[in-house]
Design a protein around this motif. Structure first.
Motif, PDB file in Angstrom:
ATOM      1  N   TRP A   1     -57.070  72.899  -2.937  1.00 40.19           N
ATOM      2  CA  TRP A   1     -58.083  72.367  -3.843  1.00 40.19           C
ATOM      3  C   TRP A   1     -57.993  70.856  -3.800  1.00 40.19           C
TER       4      TRP A   1
ATOM      5  N   PHE B   1     -58.362  74.709 -14.685  1.00 42.69           N
ATOM      6  CA  PHE B   1     -58.618  75.198 -13.327  1.00 42.69           C
ATOM      7  C   PHE B   1     -57.818  76.461 -13.049  1.00 42.69           C
ATOM      8  N   LYS B   2     -56.577  76.501 -13.504  1.00 47.32           N
ATOM      9  CA  LYS B   2     -55.744  77.678 -13.251  1.00 47.32           C
ATOM     10  C   LYS B   2     -56.318  78.921 -13.921  1.00 47.32           C
TER      11      LYS B   2
ATOM     12  N   GLU C   1     -55.033  70.498 -10.247  1.00 48.30           N
ATOM     13  CA  GLU C   1     -54.991  71.890 -10.701  1.00 48.30           C
ATOM     14  C   GLU C   1     -54.421  71.933 -12.117  1.00 48.30           C
TER      15      GLU C   1
ATOM     16  N   LYS D   1     -59.380  79.873 -11.803  1.00 49.75           N
ATOM     17  CA  LYS D   1     -58.945  80.510 -10.555  1.00 49.75           C
ATOM     18  C   LYS D   1     -58.504  81.957 -10.819  1.00 49.75           C
TER      19      LYS D   1
END
Length: 184
Positions: free
Chosen positions: A123, A131-132, A127, A135
């Motif tokens: 990415w 974002f985690k 992160e 994802k």
């Protein structure tokens, strides 16, 4: 014979990167057998209109998300509606983790072949926790809605799908043509 309808989902229309690879895949298909439409999920102001005109001239359809389609759920709803109205046989998504939402809509719309294609090995942004979570959610959607995992390499596959054996690695159009011939 009825043409197989393929929706190729990319971020935007540009002459480079993932988008150019997806365009070249589509250009390699026999136009007497396949009807390909590109769905662009990024803002129109970044588009290469010359390339878009060139593709329209070659017989490809190009659809963009409307300006008021902001946020993941709004995009999902638009894609679901678009798929229900146009009855595609294949959705081939190149939009990394957002492919989870794209293919959830495709499954709900009854699309037979739902492919996510990973080109990235990392990415290019921080992160963070947001974002985690994104994802995790998108990978979960992929797990339940993607029936064809494609990647340019093992590392690209692991980045999108997690560490596991992948269905297929892509080398030019060979694999996609094989799969599309199966569903004819």
């Amino acid at each position: 014979m009825k043409k197989i309808k393929v929706l190729t989902v990319i971020q935007l229309m540009r002459k480079g990167g993932v988008e150019l690879a997806a365009i070249n895949f589509a250009r390699g298909l026999d136009k007497s057998l396949y009807d390909v439409t590109f769905l662009l999920v990024d803002r129109l102001e970044n588009q290469d209109e010359t390339l878009a005109d060139e593709l329209r001239f070659e017989g490809f359809g190009i659809v963009s998300l409307p300006d008021n389609c902001r946020g993941y759920y709004a995009r999902y709803k638009f894609i679901l509606s678009f798929l229900n109205e146009n009855h595609f046989d294949v959705v081939h998504s190149h939009v990394l983790f957002f492919s989870g939402a794209v293919l959830a809509a495709a499954k709900k719309a009854g699309v037979a072949v739902r492919a996510a294609h990973s080109h990235a090995v990392r990415w290019n942004r921080e992160e963070n926790i947001k974002f985690k979570i994104y994802k995790f959610v998108m990978r979960t959607l992929l797990k339940f809605n993607c029936n064809l995992e494609l990647a340019c390499s093992q590392k690209a596959g692991e980045f999108l799908f997690g560490k596991k054996e992948l269905t297929l690695y892509f080398h030019r159009n060979v694999v996609l043509l094989f799969i599309l011939n199966i569903i004819q």
